[in-house]
Design a protein around this motif. Structure first.
Motif, PDB file in Angstrom:
ATOM      1  N   ASP A   1      21.620   0.858  -7.150  1.00 24.41           N
ATOM      2  CA  ASP A   1      22.357   2.119  -7.307  1.00 24.41           C
ATOM      3  C   ASP A   1      21.432   3.270  -7.689  1.00 24.41           C
ATOM      4  O   ASP A   1      21.657   4.422  -7.294  1.00 24.41           O
ATOM      5  N   SER A   2      20.383   2.955  -8.430  1.00 23.69           N
ATOM      6  CA  SER A   2      19.488   4.003  -8.931  1.00 23.69           C
ATOM      7  C   SER A   2      18.673   4.673  -7.835  1.00 23.69           C
ATOM      8  O   SER A   2      18.134   5.766  -8.048  1.00 23.69           O
ATOM      9  N   VAL A   3      18.576   4.042  -6.671  1.00 24.39           N
ATOM     10  CA  VAL A   3      17.767   4.617  -5.589  1.00 24.39           C
ATOM     11  C   VAL A   3      18.595   4.927  -4.348  1.00 24.39           C
ATOM     12  O   VAL A   3      18.062   5.510  -3.393  1.00 24.39           O
ATOM     13  N   LYS A   4      19.845   4.557  -4.355  1.00 25.36           N
ATOM     14  CA  LYS A   4      20.695   4.766  -3.185  1.00 25.36           C
ATOM     15  C   LYS A   4      20.759   6.244  -2.833  1.00 25.36           C
ATOM     16  O   LYS A   4      20.949   7.092  -3.708  1.00 25.36           O
ATOM     17  N   GLY A   5      20.573   6.541  -1.569  1.00 21.61           N
ATOM     18  CA  GLY A   5      20.590   7.925  -1.121  1.00 21.61           C
ATOM     19  C   GLY A   5      19.241   8.610  -1.178  1.00 21.61           C
ATOM     20  O   GLY A   5      19.064   9.695  -0.615  1.00 21.61           O
ATOM     21  N   ARG A   6      18.279   7.999  -1.861  1.00 20.49           N
ATOM     22  CA  ARG A   6      16.930   8.577  -1.971  1.00 20.49           C
ATOM     23  C   ARG A   6      15.886   7.725  -1.274  1.00 20.49           C
ATOM     24  O   ARG A   6      14.905   8.255  -0.742  1.00 20.49           O
ATOM     25  N   PHE A   7      16.059   6.415  -1.300  1.00 21.31           N
ATOM     26  CA  PHE A   7      15.093   5.485  -0.708  1.00 21.31           C
ATOM     27  C   PHE A   7      15.685   4.906   0.573  1.00 21.31           C
ATOM     28  O   PHE A   7      16.895   4.674   0.665  1.00 21.31           O
ATOM     29  N   THR A   8      14.808   4.641   1.528  1.00 21.65           N
ATOM     30  CA  THR A   8      15.212   4.008   2.780  1.00 21.65           C
ATOM     31  C   THR A   8      14.238   2.894   3.107  1.00 21.65           C
ATOM     32  O   THR A   8      13.030   3.123   3.174  1.00 21.65           O
ATOM     33  N   ILE A   9      14.780   1.706   3.330  1.00 18.90           N
ATOM     34  CA  ILE A   9      13.954   0.562   3.712  1.00 18.90           C
ATOM     35  C   ILE A   9      14.058   0.353   5.211  1.00 18.90           C
ATOM     36  O   ILE A   9      15.114   0.570   5.810  1.00 18.90           O
ATOM     37  N   SER A  10      12.945  -0.054   5.811  1.00 20.14           N
ATOM     38  CA  SER A  10      12.945  -0.346   7.244  1.00 20.14           C
ATOM     39  C   SER A  10      11.882  -1.406   7.505  1.00 20.14           C
ATOM     40  O   SER A  10      11.048  -1.683   6.646  1.00 20.14           O
TER      41      SER A  10
ATOM     42  N   SER B   1       0.850  -1.188   0.000  1.00 14.88           N
ATOM     43  CA  SER B   1       0.000   0.000   0.000  1.00 14.88           C
ATOM     44  C   SER B   1       0.884   1.235   0.000  1.00 14.88           C
ATOM     45  O   SER B   1       2.101   1.139   0.213  1.00 14.88           O
ATOM     46  N   GLY B   2       0.264   2.387  -0.256  1.00 13.00           N
ATOM     47  CA  GLY B   2       0.993   3.645  -0.191  1.00 13.00           C
ATOM     48  C   GLY B   2       1.376   4.249  -1.519  1.00 13.00           C
ATOM     49  O   GLY B   2       1.937   5.348  -1.568  1.00 13.00           O
ATOM     50  N   GLY B   3       1.098   3.544  -2.599  1.00  6.62           N
ATOM     51  CA  GLY B   3       1.411   4.108  -3.908  1.00  6.62           C
ATOM     52  C   GLY B   3       0.496   5.266  -4.253  1.00  6.62           C
ATOM     53  O   GLY B   3      -0.474   5.548  -3.547  1.00  6.62           O
ATOM     54  N   GLY B   4       0.819   5.933  -5.348  1.00  3.24           N
ATOM     55  CA  GLY B   4      -0.010   7.051  -5.783  1.00  3.24           C
ATOM     56  C   GLY B   4       0.699   7.900  -6.811  1.00  3.24           C
ATOM     57  O   GLY B   4       1.723   7.507  -7.370  1.00  3.24           O
ATOM     58  N   LEU B   5       0.119   9.069  -7.033  1.00  8.22           N
ATOM     59  CA  LEU B   5       0.663  10.033  -7.986  1.00  8.22           C
ATOM     60  C   LEU B   5       1.343  11.158  -7.220  1.00  8.22           C
ATOM     61  O   LEU B   5       0.751  11.735  -6.296  1.00  8.22           O
ATOM     62  N   VAL B   6       2.572  11.462  -7.600  1.00  6.65           N
ATOM     63  CA  VAL B   6       3.329  12.507  -6.919  1.00  6.65           C
ATOM     64  C   VAL B   6       4.156  13.260  -7.951  1.00  6.65           C
ATOM     65  O   VAL B   6       4.539  12.685  -8.980  1.00  6.65           O
ATOM     66  N   GLN B   7       4.424  14.510  -7.673  1.00 12.32           N
ATOM     67  CA  GLN B   7       5.276  15.291  -8.567  1.00 12.32           C
ATOM     68  C   GLN B   7       6.742  14.952  -8.338  1.00 12.32           C
ATOM     69  O   GLN B   7       7.134  14.519  -7.241  1.00 12.32           O
ATOM     70  N   ALA B   8       7.540  15.173  -9.358  1.00 16.61           N
ATOM     71  CA  ALA B   8       8.978  14.970  -9.226  1.00 16.61           C
ATOM     72  C   ALA B   8       9.510  15.783  -8.045  1.00 16.61           C
ATOM     73  O   ALA B   8       9.110  16.934  -7.844  1.00 16.61           O
ATOM     74  N   GLY B   9      10.385  15.151  -7.274  1.00 18.13           N
ATOM     75  CA  GLY B   9      10.917  15.771  -6.076  1.00 18.13           C
ATOM     76  C   GLY B   9      10.135  15.455  -4.823  1.00 18.13           C
ATOM     77  O   GLY B   9      10.594  15.742  -3.713  1.00 18.13           O
ATOM     78  N   GLY B  10       8.976  14.861  -4.995  1.00 17.17           N
ATOM     79  CA  GLY B  10       8.132  14.528  -3.858  1.00 17.17           C
ATOM     80  C   GLY B  10       8.517  13.219  -3.201  1.00 17.17           C
ATOM     81  O   GLY B  10       9.520  12.594  -3.552  1.00 17.17           O
ATOM     82  N   SER B  11       7.694  12.818  -2.236  1.00 18.71           N
ATOM     83  CA  SER B  11       7.970  11.623  -1.445  1.00 18.71           C
ATOM     84  C   SER B  11       6.731  10.751  -1.333  1.00 18.71           C
ATOM     85  O   SER B  11       5.599  11.242  -1.382  1.00 18.71           O
ATOM     86  N   LEU B  12       6.966   9.484  -1.156  1.00 19.55           N
ATOM     87  CA  LEU B  12       5.927   8.510  -0.832  1.00 19.55           C
ATOM     88  C   LEU B  12       6.536   7.486   0.113  1.00 19.55           C
ATOM     89  O   LEU B  12       7.742   7.240   0.087  1.00 19.55           O
TER      90      LEU B  12
END
Length: 119
Positions: A62-71, A7-18
């Motif tokens: 590599d494409s998401v490193k520094g932007r995505f965080t898993i927990s 869950s948690g997907g959606g539409l977001v503008q570039a630079g945004g967060s989900l």
């Protein structure tokens, strides 16, 4: 029977967060490594991130490193993927998958959640 629900997907503008969530049931959650994968239209499914049983060894593409965080929260049987600084190239269906130790083969998958990043 293992069940994974994203869950948690959606539409977001570039630079945004989900923040995506993957809720698991029907398994001993702490025995499983949980991974996130994504598939964009016309492309193969690709690895995004994974987290070990007790969360001490996350891994990222590599494409998401520094932007995505898993927990993960083992008390809630849930894994999260915090996605920041989203780009249009992140647009895809995101899937979580479970891999049981010791073999760690991803053999349980969720139905996916759509993430769309507009430019």
């Amino acid at each position: 029977q293992v069940q994974l629900v994203e869950s948690g997907g959606g539409l977001v503008q570039a630079g945004g967060s989900l923040r995506l969530s993957c809720a698991a049931s029907g398994l001993t959650f702490s025995n499983y490594l949980i991974g996130w994968f994504r598939q964009a239209p016309g492309k193969e499914r690709e690895f995004v991130s994974a987290i070990t049983s007790y969360g001490n060894t996350p891994s990222y593409a590599d494409s998401v490193k520094g932007r995505f965080t898993i927990s993960r929260d083992n008390a809630k049987n849930t894994v999260y993927l915090q996605m920041n600084s989203l780009k249009p190239d992140d647009t895809a269906v995101y899937y979580c998958a479970a891999a049981e130790r010791p073999l760690y083969i991803y053999n349980s998958w969720g139905q996916g959640t759509q993430v769309t990043v507009s430019s």
